[in-house]
Write an enzyme that holds these catalytic residues in place. Sequence first.
Site, PDB file in Angstrom:
ATOM      1  CD  GLU A   1      -2.732   1.315   2.455  1.00 36.76           C
ATOM      2  OE1 GLU A   1      -3.360   2.379   2.652  1.00 36.76           O
ATOM      3  OE2 GLU A   1      -2.819   0.316   3.188  1.00 36.76           O
TER       4      GLU A   1
ATOM      5  CE  LYS B   1      -4.443 -18.341  13.860  1.00 36.65           C
ATOM      6  NZ  LYS B   1      -3.836 -19.394  13.055  1.00 36.65           N
TER       7      LYS B   1
ATOM      8  CG  ASP C   1      -1.066 -17.291  12.458  1.00 38.24           C
ATOM      9  OD1 ASP C   1      -1.632 -16.823  11.455  1.00 38.24           O
ATOM     10  OD2 ASP C   1      -1.388 -18.378  12.968  1.00 38.24           O
TER      11      ASP C   1
ATOM     12  CG  HIS D   1      -4.087   7.118  -0.376  1.00 40.10           C
ATOM     13  ND1 HIS D   1      -3.722   5.804  -0.452  1.00 40.10           N
ATOM     14  CD2 HIS D   1      -4.345   7.358   0.931  1.00 40.10           C
ATOM     15  CE1 HIS D   1      -3.763   5.252   0.755  1.00 40.10           C
ATOM     16  NE2 HIS D   1      -4.143   6.178   1.615  1.00 40.10           N
TER      17      HIS D   1
END
Length: 390
Positions: free
Chosen positions: A87, A217, A291, A382
């Site tokens: 990004e 998770k 993870d 951006h």
Amino acid sequence: MSDLRIPRDRDDDYSAAAIKARHELVREHTDSTLEHVASYSLDSGTLPGNIENFIGVAQVPIGLAGPLLVNGEHAQGEFLVPLATTEGTLVASYSRGMKLTREAGGITTTVLDDKMQRAPVFSFDSAREAKAFSAWLDEHFDEIAAAAQTTTRSGRLVEIQKFSVSKLLYTRFNYTTGDAAGQNMTGKATFAACAWIKQNYPGELHFLLEGQFATDKKTSVVNMLHTRGKRVVAEITLPAALVEEHMNVTTDKLWAARLRGQLGAFMSVTNNNGNHSANGITAMFIATGQDVANVAESSALYGFSELLPNGDLYTSITIPSLIIATYGGGTGLATQRECLELLGCYGAGGVRKLAEIIAATVLAGELSLGSAVVAEEWVEAHDNLGRNRP
């Protein structure tokens, strides 16, 4: 039915021959040549336990943000922070926030709690039997903890939380796990503990090792309130003049925007009243071998700010369920280890330091994006840095 099969070598599935066989399968049955996927510097012999059917690597660009000045209990001094992302503007934005906080004297960080869970659910014939079992657990905690301890050198059962509903008792077996994230460790230890319970409890019971109350998770209120992984705070008081100089906004406007954002977060019933904690956390997770699926929990955030009488701005973030490791899992792989070494966090004794660096990074990013939105610079940034299309 297709006879397409992925080649595997039962003796050494990470050998050059086994990997080559899978490359040939891909080239024969797809349009990909794997030119870049199959180019890597790591030793495939180090990968057992991390991946199966290995064919190569996904190369994610890594940029340096910083320097980040941290005044922590475990992380002290300036750090160059590796962020793995695709990004545009992300690294630049975090660096901007780090510059502001550095000139304000640095971010103070504190680890408040540290626990990892497995959450068995116990079933009985009646609510009274469940109630009796709950009391029995308290009476036999030391023996249960000793049974769990037989499976791990670094994990330690410190508490069993209990939540009764109907004729069921939901529990949360809370552990400290050293420098490992600990999900597998706590699963193995809790299974041993439950086996001891089943063998020694005088009544009849049934259990599931995981009753979905650890919410592994998955975002959950229970983990935000009771902690999963590390609970860490990053805070700073920003002089009004410094904010206006670097961010082109006034502290009162930032404060007003925070109030409006609080309401929006409340209306949307989100786990996060900040701007984009998942951005910095994900980028650091990829770089340091965490993870990445744990971002679902780890990105939960409580943001708090206060406009002081002199116009300065106190601001903080609390991350209540930051699940990280500096040992085991993906942290020992070649590039991930290098990034942890860059931070001085690899191996034993590094996990709380890493938690504080991540929290400070998140706060810097919150300040940068929040200021850009208020100053109406977000879209322009951006457009200038985040577009790679013709």
